[in-house]
Design an enzyme around this catalytic site. Sequence first.
Site, short mmCIF file in Angstrom:
data_model
loop_
_atom_site.label_atom_id
_atom_site.label_comp_id
_atom_site.label_asym_id
_atom_site.label_seq_id
_atom_site.Cartn_x
_atom_site.Cartn_y
_atom_site.Cartn_z
N MET A 146 0.85 -1.20 0.00
CA MET A 146 0.00 0.00 0.00
C MET A 146 0.88 1.25 0.00
SD MET A 146 -3.53 -1.01 1.82
CE MET A 146 -3.19 -0.50 3.50
N HIS B 75 9.06 1.15 3.43
CA HIS B 75 10.16 1.16 4.41
C HIS B 75 11.00 -0.09 4.19
CE1 HIS B 75 7.63 -1.77 6.39
NE2 HIS B 75 6.66 -0.88 6.52
N HIS C 235 9.29 -3.45 3.55
CA HIS C 235 8.86 -3.72 2.16
C HIS C 235 10.05 -4.12 1.30
CE1 HIS C 235 5.61 -0.78 3.41
NE2 HIS C 235 4.88 -1.75 2.91
N LYS D 55 5.41 -11.60 7.08
CA LYS D 55 4.82 -12.33 8.21
C LYS D 55 4.47 -11.40 9.36
CE LYS D 55 6.93 -16.88 7.76
NZ LYS D 55 7.77 -17.81 8.56
N LYS D 56 4.83 -10.13 9.26
CA LYS D 56 4.37 -9.18 10.26
C LYS D 56 2.84 -9.19 10.26
CE LYS D 56 3.17 -4.70 11.07
NZ LYS D 56 2.46 -3.81 10.18
N SER E 250 6.40 -0.57 10.00
CA SER E 250 5.03 -0.40 9.51
C SER E 250 4.89 1.00 8.96
CB SER E 250 4.01 -0.60 10.64
OG SER E 250 2.74 -0.09 10.27
N SER E 251 4.13 1.14 7.88
CA SER E 251 3.88 2.48 7.34
C SER E 251 3.18 3.36 8.36
CB SER E 251 3.02 2.40 6.07
OG SER E 251 3.68 1.61 5.11
#
Lengths: 267, 267
Positions: B36, B40, B43, B177-178, B214-215
């Site tokens: 999305m 970071h 990704h 897997k987060k 996480s974004s």
Amino acid sequence: MAAAHEPEVIRDKAAMRAWSRRRRAEGKAVAFVPTMGFLHDGHLSLISTAVAAAAGPVAVVVSIYVNPSQFAPTEDLATYPSDFAGDLRKLAATGAVAAVFCPPDLYVRGGAGAGESGGAVSCLEDAGGHAHETWIRVEQLEKGLCGSSRPVFFRGVATVVAKLFNIVEPDIAVFGKKDYQQWRVICRMVRDLDFAIEIIGSEIVREADGLAMSSRNVHLSCEEREKIVEQESLTPVVRIDRPAVICVAAWFGKVRLIDNIEIQAPS
Amino acid sequence: MAAAHEPEVIRDKAAMRAWSRRRRAEGKAVAFVPTMGFLHDGHLSLISTAVAAAAGPVAVVVSIYVNPSQFAPTEDLATYPSDFAGDLRKLAATGAVAAVFCPPDLYVRGGAGAGESGGAVSCLEDAGGHAHETWIRVEQLEKGLCGSSRPVFFRGVATVVAKLFNIVEPDIAVFGKKDYQQWRVICRMVRDLDFAIEIIGSEIVREADGLAMSSRNVHLSCEEREKIVEQESLTPVVRIDRPAVICVAAWFGKVRLIDNIEIQAPS
């Protein structure tokens, strides 16, 4: 349409997908006709439609698979007619079918089966956390008409068709407009999930007495057949769209049959 | 991993599919990393995983698309962070990304939008009979954990991932897997619907202070970050499977974050 040509019989999912990819690598379109077997001229007309729909060289795949997830436990899965040898003969006689896909089962089953009891909503229901659990719903279109009397039907149809699409990977797929609501559900699913498949709706084929061809017709007695074709039994259930279509479903003894007529809007 | 390489930016669905088919015709595997955006190092590690997972030549596609159907109207769709130019720079710097797919919208919308009012269950909801209406449910796996507090989330995720799979047609797809439950839902969907795609689960990447990347972390203040990483805040919610995994979701101010730890069974 050449002379009789024995289709290749494929039972394995990976082999089916590899077959389709080879055909596409050869520059052929793959045209797919899903069926539940016990083939009649209505099915065979789908094959002609598939051949006609392809712009160039085409390899036609017919699947024969009675899909348990679209039958409720109270319905006729156990008595659904089958004649695999006869089906193969008919397909060979068309000279137009390159492969027949007839998998033994397409669903992962759980440990302890729920069997015929309990809260099963389709003939697929299983207990156990490892079983099939992914379902596709076309939420508006599945509700009306046949969806109201057969609540699991379109969920089962959409799901098995998506599975078959992912296995066969066709460029074109042909569905009979006799199953009008099914055809519309599949078109909507293909649009909404971005399947790269052109869906063709094929016209209804009728018996000499006007009855729409169906594998379930075999269960009708001569007397019941005469009733069906009486005009008064064609009770319109509902109209959809414009141009409109009149759809009918009727029980004759233990046999449930459907038919429909498309009506063009006045010009 | 070569020097910086500008990825091709593709916005059109048909162009994306044609691109993938050309790569496959050249003998390359297509590896897909759906995101999305607001990328970071977590990704970017998915991209490394994709390259490592391919047995031979590979073309990596990254999609950037904030999927409205996985947000409830009360959730943070409107404030979800984005930085397209920054994302492109980061992807180019990896030297490993061949194409970036960033469609303007993936859903057919109806006539009169339901807007923010009414009975909308996701940010996609529309009135009108022509709108998107096909949804994929992974009925058991979607219920627990995040599914209980975000009831439309996995329906939206499964549906958009199926759409992206049908557009990108990858051989391999990588998920972090987060988002552990999401990864498991996708694996189950791929198995149940017979997608010809190998799903790879990629390990969690953490910040220097231990926070899972996480974004949404960008919304955290320094003070909030310190709280998160306190061990006491990692409340185990539930255990699944053996080997087990501990999953946690927590609200910090207006930011919802998740994390998990896999635990191998004692040998």
